[in-house]
Design a protein around this motif. Structure first.
Motif, PDB file in Angstrom:
ATOM      1  N   SER A  23     -34.152  12.509 -15.097  1.00 20.16           N
ATOM      2  CA  SER A  23     -35.208  12.574 -16.114  1.00 20.16           C
ATOM      3  C   SER A  23     -34.929  13.687 -17.116  1.00 20.16           C
ATOM      4  N   LYS A  24     -34.408  14.771 -16.647  1.00 18.89           N
ATOM      5  CA  LYS A  24     -34.084  15.887 -17.548  1.00 18.89           C
ATOM      6  C   LYS A  24     -32.991  15.496 -18.523  1.00 18.89           C
ATOM      7  N   VAL A  25     -31.964  14.803 -18.023  1.00 23.39           N
ATOM      8  CA  VAL A  25     -30.882  14.347 -18.904  1.00 23.39           C
ATOM      9  C   VAL A  25     -31.418  13.351 -19.929  1.00 23.39           C
ATOM     10  N   HIS A  26     -32.257  12.434 -19.469  1.00 25.05           N
ATOM     11  CA  HIS A  26     -32.829  11.451 -20.392  1.00 25.05           C
ATOM     12  C   HIS A  26     -33.703  12.128 -21.458  1.00 25.05           C
ATOM     13  N   PHE A  27     -34.486  13.121 -21.042  1.00 32.81           N
ATOM     14  CA  PHE A  27     -35.335  13.829 -22.003  1.00 32.81           C
ATOM     15  C   PHE A  27     -34.490  14.547 -23.063  1.00 32.81           C
ATOM     16  N   TYR A  28     -33.409  15.190 -22.608  1.00 30.99           N
ATOM     17  CA  TYR A  28     -32.570  15.897 -23.581  1.00 30.99           C
ATOM     18  C   TYR A  28     -31.947  14.908 -24.565  1.00 30.99           C
ATOM     19  N   LEU A  29     -31.397  13.808 -24.032  1.00 30.17           N
ATOM     20  CA  LEU A  29     -30.734  12.850 -24.926  1.00 30.17           C
ATOM     21  C   LEU A  29     -31.736  12.222 -25.892  1.00 30.17           C
ATOM     22  N   MET A  57     -17.767   3.602 -17.469  1.00 29.66           N
ATOM     23  CA  MET A  57     -19.154   3.309 -17.812  1.00 29.66           C
ATOM     24  C   MET A  57     -19.259   2.676 -19.198  1.00 29.66           C
ATOM     25  N   ALA A  58     -18.446   3.173 -20.162  1.00 29.75           N
ATOM     26  CA  ALA A  58     -18.482   2.607 -21.511  1.00 29.75           C
ATOM     27  C   ALA A  58     -17.996   1.166 -21.505  1.00 29.75           C
ATOM     28  N   LYS A  59     -16.982   0.881 -20.706  1.00 33.51           N
ATOM     29  CA  LYS A  59     -16.447  -0.474 -20.649  1.00 33.51           C
ATOM     30  C   LYS A  59     -17.436  -1.430 -19.990  1.00 33.51           C
ATOM     31  N   SER A  60     -18.157  -0.914 -19.004  1.00 34.14           N
ATOM     32  CA  SER A  60     -19.128  -1.772 -18.319  1.00 34.14           C
ATOM     33  C   SER A  60     -20.400  -1.984 -19.137  1.00 34.14           C
ATOM     34  N   GLY A  61     -20.612  -1.142 -20.170  1.00 36.16           N
ATOM     35  CA  GLY A  61     -21.804  -1.276 -21.001  1.00 36.16           C
ATOM     36  C   GLY A  61     -23.051  -0.705 -20.373  1.00 36.16           C
ATOM     37  N   ALA A  62     -22.922   0.060 -19.283  1.00 39.39           N
ATOM     38  CA  ALA A  62     -24.091   0.647 -18.625  1.00 39.39           C
ATOM     39  C   ALA A  62     -24.662   1.773 -19.472  1.00 39.39           C
ATOM     40  N   ASN A  63     -25.977   1.814 -19.552  1.00 37.98           N
ATOM     41  CA  ASN A  63     -26.639   2.874 -20.308  1.00 37.98           C
ATOM     42  C   ASN A  63     -26.932   4.104 -19.452  1.00 37.98           C
ATOM     43  N   GLU A  64     -27.132   3.923 -18.125  1.00 34.41           N
ATOM     44  CA  GLU A  64     -27.416   5.044 -17.228  1.00 34.41           C
ATOM     45  C   GLU A  64     -26.664   4.826 -15.919  1.00 34.41           C
ATOM     46  N   ALA A  65     -26.173   5.919 -15.366  1.00 31.64           N
ATOM     47  CA  ALA A  65     -25.478   5.857 -14.076  1.00 31.64           C
ATOM     48  C   ALA A  65     -25.370   7.272 -13.521  1.00 31.64           C
ATOM     49  N   SER A  66     -25.179   7.348 -12.206  1.00 31.89           N
ATOM     50  CA  SER A  66     -24.965   8.651 -11.551  1.00 31.89           C
ATOM     51  C   SER A  66     -24.167   8.411 -10.284  1.00 31.89           C
ATOM     52  N   GLN A  67     -23.379   9.402  -9.922  1.00 33.82           N
ATOM     53  CA  GLN A  67     -22.596   9.305  -8.701  1.00 33.82           C
ATOM     54  C   GLN A  67     -22.156  10.707  -8.274  1.00 33.82           C
ATOM     55  N   ARG A  77     -26.048   6.736 -22.072  1.00 36.46           N
ATOM     56  CA  ARG A  77     -25.528   6.367 -23.397  1.00 36.46           C
ATOM     57  C   ARG A  77     -26.689   6.194 -24.370  1.00 36.46           C
ATOM     58  N   SER A  78     -26.448   6.645 -25.628  1.00 39.99           N
ATOM     59  CA  SER A  78     -27.447   6.493 -26.692  1.00 39.99           C
ATOM     60  C   SER A  78     -27.030   5.354 -27.623  1.00 39.99           C
ATOM     61  N   PRO A  79     -27.748   4.229 -27.611  1.00 37.44           N
ATOM     62  CA  PRO A  79     -27.385   3.119 -28.509  1.00 37.44           C
ATOM     63  C   PRO A  79     -27.607   3.470 -29.988  1.00 37.44           C
ATOM     64  N   LYS A  80     -28.511   4.391 -30.276  1.00 37.46           N
ATOM     65  CA  LYS A  80     -28.810   4.711 -31.683  1.00 37.46           C
ATOM     66  C   LYS A  80     -27.658   5.478 -32.334  1.00 37.46           C
ATOM     67  N   LEU A  81     -27.150   6.464 -31.620  1.00 37.38           N
ATOM     68  CA  LEU A  81     -26.104   7.313 -32.195  1.00 37.38           C
ATOM     69  C   LEU A  81     -24.700   6.901 -31.753  1.00 37.38           C
ATOM     70  N   ASN A  82     -24.620   5.896 -30.868  1.00 41.30           N
ATOM     71  CA  ASN A  82     -23.333   5.506 -30.303  1.00 41.30           C
ATOM     72  C   ASN A  82     -22.624   6.688 -29.641  1.00 41.30           C
ATOM     73  N   THR A  83     -23.388   7.501 -28.950  1.00 35.58           N
ATOM     74  CA  THR A  83     -22.843   8.647 -28.210  1.00 35.58           C
ATOM     75  C   THR A  83     -23.229   8.510 -26.751  1.00 35.58           C
ATOM     76  N   ALA A  84     -22.556   9.284 -25.918  1.00 34.60           N
ATOM     77  CA  ALA A  84     -22.835   9.279 -24.474  1.00 34.60           C
ATOM     78  C   ALA A  84     -22.888  10.730 -23.997  1.00 34.60           C
ATOM     79  N   LEU A  85     -23.850  11.003 -23.155  1.00 32.13           N
ATOM     80  CA  LEU A  85     -24.015  12.339 -22.603  1.00 32.13           C
ATOM     81  C   LEU A  85     -23.672  12.295 -21.107  1.00 32.13           C
ATOM     82  N   LEU A  86     -22.787  13.201 -20.687  1.00 31.44           N
ATOM     83  CA  LEU A  86     -22.399  13.293 -19.286  1.00 31.44           C
ATOM     84  C   LEU A  86     -22.715  14.710 -18.803  1.00 31.44           C
ATOM     85  N   VAL A  87     -23.502  14.792 -17.737  1.00 30.21           N
ATOM     86  CA  VAL A  87     -23.909  16.075 -17.161  1.00 30.21           C
ATOM     87  C   VAL A  87     -23.428  16.124 -15.715  1.00 30.21           C
ATOM     88  N   TYR A  88     -22.781  17.215 -15.357  1.00 33.65           N
ATOM     89  CA  TYR A  88     -22.342  17.404 -13.968  1.00 33.65           C
ATOM     90  C   TYR A  88     -22.902  18.725 -13.435  1.00 33.65           C
TER      91      TYR A  88
END
Length: 658
Positions: free
Chosen positions: A117-123, A305-315, A330-341
């Protein structure tokens, strides 16, 4: 006292007769057999007062099965106590472990959701800010002043042109100030070969090769572009142009990479993790230097993840020996992806600490159980072990041992009876030892009496011959030495004398012999070591050995006879070496003498060096005495070894039983 002796003969003696004593670390069941037998001997059994409790009936039969197992397997007392404590502790521990595991899984899942939820809120916040900047860009692309200077600049007056440029710069500054992510805003007008920015009005046209993409509906693209290590959002006018036709002007909003990295670092402010912002095709990324080593690890995952088209994932991912939780969105509006570890330890650290505390509590509980079992075990084992050690000491002949016990219980009574028994044994042994000493003294007197007349037979004859020769000086010397010699022999007040007096007597004998045989032989001797002068030795110890050298070793020596006496002092013993250079003693005769010295117990009557050997061993023990061998100068070598100091008697040993 009679009772103690009877107890010893009836109960303790069978244990002392055993060839293999029970070791201190033997099984406790054997020790309890001894304890029970001894208690029966001392009439301490309390079987008549025992109360038999009815057994507890467990509905499931678990307790009954455990007790049957402990009985049938023959476990020691310590093992039984330990298993009983573990039988109580282990179920509680298993329940606590299962509860901790279930709680850990629930907390882990909740933390994952919270971080997602924190990652989603930031993005979402970042998307909103970028879309606001895109909206401002779209408004500035259609700006009237930009259209005027790009199309009407040839017909505009200088004043009009300057005013338009000034208004454009003001609007660019407003756009720059509208967001912390905007570092600079520039407008390039190809027809004028000019670039207008928030700070300058340049005469050179900035080379902008990346034209903004168009969406299907004709709107400007909202993607973040990257070129020349800069990140920007661009737009051009007019929106619809034929292919290979240059636009009238470009609007380029340069983003602040530092501000974006700072905002990314705020995601994991206290979790020691990292965040990486990727472009639409993963061709660029924004990250700090600390995330750079981790980038090759997560890039394949982001590509997947980009190839699979998934918008959210974690592992869960492992890198450099550490486990990390990786969140991708992934942000469809900006065509960017945020990865947090985030390191797993940062998320589950409190849970792991809780588990460590659980393990610690478990270990402490088991340790306490073991220590408590040992404590109870020692209450019984230590007195038994002390008694076993005391019995072994008695078996070894140390009957003066006394054992103590602080408590007034059955063991205390048993210890007191044991002490009374050993005290009675000491009295009996002392009586037997005293009788033996008296017998030895009588034997010594008899052996000494054999020596006294040995030299008397020819003493007066020698004196007579010297007197007839009118050798007054030697008569006086011989008479004096004979007087000293016989005064020492006839003195019977002490059976033992200091070694210095014994040596003085022997010197008198040597002088007498030198007067008799001064032309045939000579004697060389050392001085007694100062530390050995006061050693107590039996009387007439050295003279018989010297007599053996003169009368037997050199009896047929017409001239050149030699007798040497050496004192070899060591830390615990003194060896007196007497050698002669006689040439008639064969190796077989020496061997027979050695054999006789080893078999002195069979003698009925002894004289000479055998007499001396027996007296030394009666006095000092079998470790001392005489040894014979071939002398370095040719004749017989006699080594007389005696202790260099008296051995001190120790106090009565004691053993503590608790």
């Amino acid at each position: 006292m009679f009772r103690s002796t009877s107890l010893f003969e009836a109960g303790i003696a069978p244990f002392l007769d055993r060839k293999e004593m029970i070791d201190a670390d033997a099984d406790l069941d054997d020790c309890f057999v001894i304890c029970r037998s001894t208690l029966l001997i001392f009439r301490l059994s309390t079987m008549n007062n025992a109360v038999i409790m009815p057994p507890y009936r467990n509905p499931w039969g678990l307790e009954r099965n455990v007790m049957r197992l402990l009985r049938e397997r023959g476990f020691s007392i310590y093992a039984k106590l330990l298993i009983s404590f573990l039988f109580v502790v282990l179920p509680l521990y298993v329940i606590a472990l299962i509860s901790n595991q279930n709680g850990s899984e629930m907390v882990k899942e909740e933390l994952r959701r919270s971080l997602g939820s924190k990652v989603h809120f930031y993005l979402s916040t970042f998307d909103s800010e970028m879309m606001r900047i895109v909206q401002l860009r779209n408004e500035y692309v259609s700006d009237k002043d930009l259209q005027d200077i790009s199309l009407l600049s040839p017909i505009m007056s200088d004043y009009q042109y300057t005013q338009s440029v000034s208004r454009i710069i003001d609007r660019l500054n407003v756009l720059k100030s509208s967001s912390l992510y905007v570092r600079d805003v520039k407008v390039s007008v190809p027809s004028l070969n000019r670039t207008i920015s928030t700070k300058t009005y340049s005469d050179s046209l900035e080379n902008t090769e990346l034209s903004p993409k168009k969406n299907m509906n004709g709107a400007l693209d909202a993607s973040i572009l990257q070129a020349d290590n800069q990140y920007y959002i661009a737009g051009s006018y007019p929106l619809a142009l034929p292919q290979d036709t240059a636009p009238l002007y470009y609007v380029k909003i340069t983003l602040s990479e530092e501000k974006i990295m700072q905002s990314l670092s705020d995601i994991n402010h206290n979790l020691k993790g990292g965040a990486i912002l990727f472009g639409s095709d993963l061709s660029w990324s924004i990250h700090s230097e600390s995330e750079k080593p981790f980038l090759p690890q997560v890039l394949p995952y982001a590509q997947e993840m980009a190839k699979s088209g998934a918008n959210e994932a974690s592992q869960l991912m492992r890198s450099n020996g550490k486990d990390y939780f990786v969140f991708y969105e992934r942000s469809p509006k900006l065509n960017t992806a945020l990865l947090v570890y985030i390191p797993e330890d940062e998320i589950l650290g409190p849970l792991k600490k809780n588990r460590i505390w659980l393990w610690t509590l478990s270990i402490v509980s088991v340790t306490i159980s073991v220590l408590f079992s040992v404590w109870i075990h020692r209450l019984i084992r230590r007195p038994i072990r002390t008694m076993v050690q005391a019995l072994r000491n008695v078996e070894a002949g140390r009957t003066g041992i006394v054992i103590h016990y602080r408590f007034k219980d059955e063991f205390g009574y048993m210890y007191n009876q044991f002490n009374a028994m050993t005290k009675r044994l000491n009295v009996l042994i002392h009586e037997v030892y005293e009788q033996q000493i008296r017998a030895q003294r009588a034997e010594l007197k008899q052996l000494q009496s054999q020596i006294n007349p040995h030299f008397l037979y020819n003493s007066y004859f020698v004196l007579y011959r010297i007197a007839r020769l009118h050798d007054i000086d030697n008569v006086i010397r011989l008479a004096q030495h004979l007087g000293d010699y016989f005064r020492f022999i006839t003195r019977s007040s002490n059976d033992e004398v200091p070694l210095s007096e014994e040596w003085k007597h022997t010197l008198a004998y040597i002088e007498i012999q030198m007067i008799r045989y001064r032309k045939r032989m000579q004697t060389r001797y050392d001085e007694i070591p100062e530390a050995c002068r006061e050693i107590k030795v039996p009387r007439l110890l050295l003279q018989p050995v010297m007599e053996n050298a003169y009368e037997h070793g050199l009896t047929n020596k017409a001239s050149g006879g030699l007798v040497t006496v050496q004192f070899l002092y060591r830390e615990r013993s003194l060896t007196i070496v007497i050698e002669d250079n006689g040439d008639e003693l064969s190796s077989e005769q020496i061997r027979l003498m050695q054999q006789k010295l080893k078999q002195y117990d069979d003698w009925t009557e002894t004289t000479g060096i055998l007499n001396v050997h027996k007296r030394i061993q009666l006095k000092f023990g079998s470790r001392f005495g005489l040894q014979v061998s071939r002398a370095s100068i040719g004749g017989l070598r006699v080594e007389m070894t005696i202790p260099a100091q008296e051995e001190e008697n120790g106090d009565v040993p004691t053993v503590s039983g608790g």
